[in-house]
Design a protein around this motif. Sequence first.
Motif, short mmCIF file in Angstrom:
data_model
loop_
_atom_site.label_atom_id
_atom_site.label_comp_id
_atom_site.label_asym_id
_atom_site.label_seq_id
_atom_site.Cartn_x
_atom_site.Cartn_y
_atom_site.Cartn_z
N SER A 409 -10.80 10.84 8.74
CA SER A 409 -11.84 11.69 8.16
C SER A 409 -12.15 11.30 6.72
O SER A 409 -13.31 11.06 6.35
CB SER A 409 -11.39 13.16 8.21
N THR A 412 -13.68 7.71 6.34
CA THR A 412 -15.07 7.68 6.80
C THR A 412 -15.99 8.28 5.74
O THR A 412 -17.05 7.72 5.40
CB THR A 412 -15.22 8.43 8.13
N LEU A 424 -7.06 4.76 13.39
CA LEU A 424 -7.32 5.20 14.76
C LEU A 424 -6.45 4.41 15.72
O LEU A 424 -5.80 4.98 16.62
CB LEU A 424 -8.80 5.00 15.10
N LEU A 438 -10.12 13.15 19.63
CA LEU A 438 -10.54 11.95 18.91
C LEU A 438 -12.02 11.97 18.59
O LEU A 438 -12.48 11.23 17.71
CB LEU A 438 -10.22 10.71 19.76
N TYR A 439 -12.76 12.81 19.32
CA TYR A 439 -14.20 12.92 19.08
C TYR A 439 -14.57 14.23 18.39
O TYR A 439 -15.72 14.65 18.41
CB TYR A 439 -14.95 12.77 20.41
N ASN A 440 -13.55 14.86 17.78
CA ASN A 440 -13.80 16.09 17.03
C ASN A 440 -13.16 16.04 15.65
O ASN A 440 -12.78 17.07 15.09
CB ASN A 440 -13.27 17.30 17.80
N GLN A 448 -17.71 7.94 15.23
CA GLN A 448 -17.32 8.12 16.63
C GLN A 448 -18.38 7.62 17.62
O GLN A 448 -18.08 7.43 18.80
CB GLN A 448 -17.02 9.61 16.89
N TYR A 453 -15.44 1.95 17.34
CA TYR A 453 -14.59 3.12 17.56
C TYR A 453 -14.30 3.29 19.05
O TYR A 453 -13.15 3.46 19.47
CB TYR A 453 -15.28 4.37 17.01
N ASN A 454 -15.35 3.22 19.85
CA ASN A 454 -15.20 3.43 21.29
C ASN A 454 -14.43 2.30 21.97
O ASN A 454 -13.72 2.53 22.95
CB ASN A 454 -16.57 3.62 21.93
N VAL A 457 -10.76 3.11 21.45
CA VAL A 457 -10.35 4.22 22.33
C VAL A 457 -10.18 3.71 23.76
O VAL A 457 -9.19 4.01 24.44
CB VAL A 457 -11.38 5.36 22.28
N SER A 464 -13.72 5.62 27.19
CA SER A 464 -14.13 6.23 25.93
C SER A 464 -15.34 7.10 26.19
O SER A 464 -15.99 7.00 27.23
CB SER A 464 -14.45 5.16 24.88
N LYS A 465 -15.64 7.95 25.24
CA LYS A 465 -16.69 8.93 25.48
C LYS A 465 -18.08 8.30 25.44
O LYS A 465 -18.99 8.68 26.19
CB LYS A 465 -16.59 10.04 24.42
#
Length: 472
Positions: A409, A412, A424, A438-440, A448, A453-454, A457, A464-465
């Motif tokens: 956080s 970034t 991460l 991880l996405y909040n 994200q 990033y993905n 993950v 990943s999302k």
Amino acid sequence: MKKLLLTVFAVFILVNLNAQEFRIVKGGVTDSLPVSAVPGESYALYVPRDYTPEKEWPIVFVFDPQGRGANTANLFRWAAEDQQYIIASSNIKLKEKPIDTIINTATSMMNEVLQTFPVDLELVYTAGMGEGAQVGSALPLIYKNMAGVLAVGNSFVNPNYLDKNHPYMFIGVAGNKDYMVYEMEDYLRFYDDLDFPTDIYYFDGKEDEWPNGPVISNALTGFTLEAIKKGKRPRDEEFIQRLFENEMEYAETLRRTREYYAAYQKLDRMQEKYEDFGFEESIEDKKKEIKKTSNYRSQKNDFRQAVAFEREQQREYEYLLGSDILSANFENIGWWAYQVDELEKLKKGEAEAKSNMAYRLLGYLDFVTKREFDEIMKSSAPVDIKIFISVLRTAIAKDDPEAYFKIISLATLDGDQETALLYLEDLLKTGYSDMESLYNIEGALELQFTPEYNAIVKKYLGESKFFNEKVN
């Protein structure tokens, strides 16, 4: 057949709670009994096999940090059966509620139990571990006739509110691997100075752990014997002899497992505890026997050297931590990581005194860095200091995701995506697998959505999302 039915029904009693009838198991734990004044809260209850409402019983109210009422009641089962206590164990999840709500619920539970069951109001005790010990030791401020508090690994003491006209027994219980062991000894000295009756027990465990049933049973004998001394329980010589033999058996177990110094310390505490019951000579003979063993003196010296080194290390850690935080000295993170690695090696060593010391120092480092982390995050400290303490936390408590989230956080928000992605990946290397969290992460929304990033993950979690096939 009729006789069999009578036997079966004899193991249950019916009680009226909240205008409802509940079946209580005698010699077993009955869980989820409601606290009517606080909807949704409940407790577990243990009553001995020979329980009868025709007589008044001593009672122990137990508080576990995670609200594991039934499991915790079972830990007290042996002591309750052997020494004739009712156990009421709370299901309050202490880590999830504010302290005023907890005290209100605990008080309501106590009042309802005292009104429902035949309890001797002069023999009411509390017991707790960690946060539960703090709750249990705060309740004498409300229930003035409390007879005793058994505190495992923590306590609450406020001299301004302590009623010296209503002394109660304080029994401290500390794990040999728990960094709070010296705090527990300080609590004991505090009560000793007030002439409150005290006792202390040690067990092979670390912070946030309950001791096993035999240790709890031995500890509760302190309450039982104190009540006998004061004439609040009958002086049954056969019963006292059995309590004594149980504790001597525990000391003998320590001796047979070659824990000579621990066995000697146990006997030393027993000598004071049983001084009014005529066992002084047999305890003294056993102490002399242990002192003659070849390893007793070396274990004693090892213990004292480890304690002296540990206290010096604690002072050094406190000083260096404060200095490094003020200067945000990232170059010293490696030194702190080295300290952790060396203590981890000591934990696995064969020298018990040094191994236990390593456990305590690691627990202490975790405690002091978490304390500083929480304070700094609530403050208006510069971002470099916030990032420093977060990075330090990842070196001390590698599996705690909170600090990793904070670095992602802060980095970034500071425009340092490279550091955010690095931490991460470090987090995911620990085995962390809660994708939703991880996405909040606060302040990292834009990051994200990035392919980088993905990709990280997906590498560790398999998906990943926002991943798509174009990501390399």
